[in-house]
Each structure stands twice: as C-alpha cells, then as structure tokens.
Design a protein around this motif. Structure first.
Motif, PDB file in Angstrom:
ATOM      1  N   GLU A  47      45.063  40.470  33.447  1.00  0.00           N
ATOM      2  CA  GLU A  47      45.743  39.271  33.931  1.00  0.00           C
ATOM      3  C   GLU A  47      46.313  39.446  35.336  1.00  0.00           C
ATOM      4  N   ASN A  75      39.288  33.189  17.565  1.00  0.00           N
ATOM      5  CA  ASN A  75      40.625  33.072  18.128  1.00  0.00           C
ATOM      6  C   ASN A  75      41.344  34.379  17.875  1.00  0.00           C
ATOM      7  N   ASN A  94      44.391  35.181  18.344  1.00  0.00           N
ATOM      8  CA  ASN A  94      45.792  35.084  17.963  1.00  0.00           C
ATOM      9  C   ASN A  94      45.982  34.605  16.527  1.00  0.00           C
ATOM     10  N   LYS A 109      41.723  32.222  34.831  1.00  0.00           N
ATOM     11  CA  LYS A 109      42.461  33.064  33.899  1.00  0.00           C
ATOM     12  C   LYS A 109      41.778  33.099  32.534  1.00  0.00           C
ATOM     13  N   THR A 110      41.131  32.005  32.162  1.00  0.00           N
ATOM     14  CA  THR A 110      40.321  31.931  30.942  1.00  0.00           C
ATOM     15  C   THR A 110      39.088  31.095  31.250  1.00  0.00           C
ATOM     16  N   GLU A 167      35.692  28.961  29.037  1.00  0.00           N
ATOM     17  CA  GLU A 167      35.011  28.593  27.798  1.00  0.00           C
ATOM     18  C   GLU A 167      33.544  28.995  27.903  1.00  0.00           C
ATOM     19  N   THR A 221      36.576  31.091  23.638  1.00  0.00           N
ATOM     20  CA  THR A 221      37.358  31.226  24.861  1.00  0.00           C
ATOM     21  C   THR A 221      37.588  32.697  25.167  1.00  0.00           C
ATOM     22  N   LEU A 222      37.286  33.085  26.384  1.00  0.00           N
ATOM     23  CA  LEU A 222      37.553  34.445  26.830  1.00  0.00           C
ATOM     24  C   LEU A 222      38.797  34.428  27.703  1.00  0.00           C
ATOM     25  N   ASP A 223      39.840  35.128  27.256  1.00  0.00           N
ATOM     26  CA  ASP A 223      41.108  35.209  27.977  1.00  0.00           C
ATOM     27  C   ASP A 223      41.212  36.596  28.601  1.00  0.00           C
ATOM     28  N   PHE A 224      41.301  36.649  29.931  1.00  0.00           N
ATOM     29  CA  PHE A 224      41.352  37.940  30.613  1.00  0.00           C
ATOM     30  C   PHE A 224      42.663  38.678  30.353  1.00  0.00           C
ATOM     31  N   LYS A 225      43.673  37.964  29.904  1.00  0.00           N
ATOM     32  CA  LYS A 225      44.919  38.627  29.541  1.00  0.00           C
ATOM     33  C   LYS A 225      44.697  39.554  28.360  1.00  0.00           C
ATOM     34  N   TYR A 226      43.808  39.164  27.446  1.00  0.00           N
ATOM     35  CA  TYR A 226      43.511  39.985  26.283  1.00  0.00           C
ATOM     36  C   TYR A 226      42.802  41.275  26.688  1.00  0.00           C
TER      37      TYR A 226
END
Length: 429
Positions: free
Chosen positions: A343, A315, A317, A350-351, A353, A334-339
């Motif tokens: 985005e 994680n 965050n 957008k994310t 699993e 989880t892969l978050d493209f915002k990171y």
C-alpha cells in the motif's frame, strides 16, 4: 485464434493462481511475495516505510502518463492524481513538450516506463569541472528481466533563471559526459538558444543500458554520475560571421540543476527509460521451472494441501462461501494491494477489479450465454451423445488492460502495463 486462445489460457492460469492464494485461510508471507513478484513489484518497494514524494519532475511525468492511458473516470482516480489534476498550471506540466509525440509512441510500444529522479550530489561523488552541472541517478532495484528500448535525459531551461535573459539571443550547445576514471566520455549533445523556455531532451539509451548491465559497487552505493557542460556561441567582433566558443556555467543559460531550491523540484533533471519485460505466462513458466528444481531437491518441504474449488466471491475479509456450479458467468474478484503489503509503494490504483469466469457450459447454451460460439454449441450437443468428449469451458471472451504505477524506491517510479488481465465478458469456448 491460437493467439486469442493463448491469452485465455494465461488469464485462466493467473486467475486460478490468485484465487487459490486468497482462498486459503492461512496465507504465508512467501505466497504473498511470490504474487507480488509475479506482478513485477520489487522487494525494495515493499520495504518502503512511507510513500516517496511525488512532487519531483520524474514522478509528475508518469502521473500524467497514467492519467492519459487510464480508463478510470477522473472522480475514481486516487487522491494523489486528483490533486495533480487540480495543479495542471504548474510549470512542468503546462509545457507543451512535457509529453511529446515521440513519448506517446514509445508509451504504446513499452510495457514498463521507469523515471529516475536526479539527486543532490553526495560527498563521495566526483568533483565537477568549474561551471559544469553534476547530476546523479539511483538505478538500484530495477528488475533484471527488463530490456531497455529507449532512454532520454530531460533538462529544463528557464531564461529568467540565467544571466542572458536581457541580452541578445545566443546559440549554445549542451554536452553530456560520463566520467570514466580521469576521462570524460561524451554521451550526447544538443543545440539550443538562450531564449528557449521548456524541456530539452538528450538520448542516453546507450549509457543507461551500460549502467543497468554492468553494475559496480561504487554505482550501487553512490549512484551514477553524468556531467552537463555548456558551450556558448557568441559572435566574434573581428571575424564577423564566425562564432566564438566560450565555456559557461550550465545555470548561466537557465538550466535547472538538482541543487536548486525546493520550489523548482518539478523542473529538476530526470531520466525516462522505456522498457519491455516478459509477459505473465513467461514469468509463470520461469517461476514454475525454478520451483520444480527445488522440489526435486527438497521434495518433503513442498507438500501443499489440495487447492479448494473456486468460490462464488473471493473476499479476503470474510468467510469463503462455496456454491454449486451455475451457468457460465462473470464474477467479482478484487485485488487489493494493501493485502500484499504494497500500500505504501503502489501509487495507483490501490485496488482493481480483475473478475473471473465461473460456471458450467451445459445444454442449452443460448439463454444465459449470448456469446457462445457455434463450435461450443456443437461440442455441447456432442457431449450429450459422447460423455467422454469434454464440455466447453467458461472463459473470458473479452479482456481489458490495466496500468499499475508504483515507487521502485525513493528515487524511481515505474508504470507497468498488463494486457489482457481484466475479464470484461465471459462465454463458453
């Protein structure tokens, strides 16, 4: 079995690479850029200040394809796709030939599908002959490692927009040309009738492949031009059975041009390109080879701290909590493209699993792991007698695919398909 083992190795390598990057407290922009590059996200898309419009015909085509091949429930789709679903009555989508059976076959055979929206002709473009339609496309920022397999140019015809909607039905021929200096090189042609309503398709594979392989400064700055000419076949009164050929304007037969008003944006010309690119293993090997060459030249500049052990939950965050190894199991990742700073360019998802497999394969394997193979059980028993024999590994035994839809630039959208990238089940092998 060797092919399945290779897929497992690819997934483990990718998972470890992603986990190490996310586990580090200080992530450098270079590391994030490398991960985005590995996933095929172009640098140009990362520079987008806002998400490009998705109301044109090129974007709508891939939005529909994404919804068809996505395994997500409708309620879990991104907001832009839910809005698209509510407006299915729009003309471009409601046409039966918007996504053809041939398209679906090419979709199955391709791992990259890119659409190129037509653009208003710039001041620096060539002048079109009287009546011909000049169409311009932006082919910048397309990855060099993609191989084109098929390309089609789509034109929409609406008899109500032409001058022959109340007259008798006539046959006509559409011919597409590529300007080469002062000459016009014929690219493709198709026959149609003035009463037809819907999408017309022309094969432009050869010319698109030429544009991508041999780029000129003019094409990079001003785009790539195609001319669309129309020849009308009208009955000759004196001859009777023969037809009289007459050059008419493309808009006279109801063809929608890029210069049409905004309400016809979803019917404007566009190009569909079906590509195949290297898999993740090939990309990782290429990147590794390039990095090794640089390390030889600058050995002191590439010293990195040792990678930490894989955490229980990754994680970005929160603090990373390390736990002692347990039995082999699937854990969240989880892969978050915002990171990744993507985005604005990534349209959907957008994310996602990806999950990963973690834990020990100890004796006995039967209770927590119902999918351990007989070979893994025998290997575990032999490890108790011969400790030098390695224990089985906790690996994915069932994998799934995902699709990523993102904007390459202001005029192009890419739908990438990654196979065997999501761990559905874990087991000892």
């Amino acid at each position: 079995m060797p092919q399945q083992t290779l897929f497992h190795c690819v997934f483990i390598l990718l998972t470890c690479c992603l986990a190490v990057i996310f586990a580090q407290q200080e992530n450098t922009p270079d590391a994030m850029a490398q991960l985005a590059d590995l996933l095929g996200l172009s640098q140009a898309s990362a520079r987008l200040k806002r998400q490009p419009s998705l109301s044109n015909s090129a974007a709508k085509f891939l939005l529909e394809v994404y919804k068809e091949i996505s395994e997500e429930d409708e309620k879990n789709l991104p907001e832009v796709l839910q809005k698209q679903h509510k407006t299915r009555h729009r003309r471009a989508i409601s046409e039966g030939n918007f996504i053809t059976p041939f398209d679906r076959r090419e979709i199955e055979l391709s791992n990259n599908i890119i659409t190129f929206a037509s653009r208003p002709v710039s001041f620096n473009s060539i002048s079109a002959p009287l009546g011909d339609m000049l169409v311009n496309f932006n082919l910048n920022d397309i990855p060099n490692d993609l191989e084109l397999t098929h390309a089609a140019m789509r034109l929409y015809q609406d008899p109500q927009l032409g001058h022959y909607n109340t007259h008798a039905e006539y046959n006509y021929t559409i011919t597409v040309y590529k300007p080469v200096g002062e000459y016009m090189h014929r690219v493709a042609s198709i026959n149609a009738t003035t009463a037809f309503r819907g999408w017309l398709e022309l094969n432009v594979t050869h010319v698109l492949n030429q544009w991508l392989r041999f780029r000129t400064l003019k094409q990079i700055l001003y785009g790539n031009d195609l001319l669309v000419g129309v020849t009308l076949h009208t009955p000759h009164r004196k001859v009777g059975t023969y037809s009289k050929l007459q050059q008419v304007a493309a808009t006279d037969v109801g063809l929608v041009s890029p210069q049409m008003q905004a309400e016809l944006l979803d019917l404007q010309p566009f190009i569909i390109g079906y590509f195949n690119g290297p898999d993740l293993m090939t990309k990782m090997q290429q990147r590794s080879s390039q990095q090794n060459k640089r390390r030889v030249r600058h050995a002191d500049s590439f010293r990195q701290p040792p990678a930490p052990h894989l955490p229980h939950t990754i994680n970005i965050n929160k603090e990373i909590v390390f736990e002692p190894p347990k039995a082999c199991e699937r854990r969240n990742f989880t892969l978050d493209f915002k990171y990744l700073g993507m985005e604005k360019s990534v349209i959907a998802p957008k994310t996602f699993e990806a999950f990963y497999c973690f834990g020990e394969c100890n004796f006995p394997l039967g209770t927590p792991m119902h999918n351990a193979t007989n070979h893994a059980i025998v290997q575990t028993l032999m490890h108790l007698k011969r400790p030098n024999l390695p224990k089985p590994c906790c690996v994915p035994v069932k994998l799934a695919s995902i699709s990523i839809l993102y904007s390459v630039n202001e005029d192009s959208v890419n739908l990438m398909r990654f196979s065997h990238i999501v761990a559905k089940e874990c087991g000892c092998r």
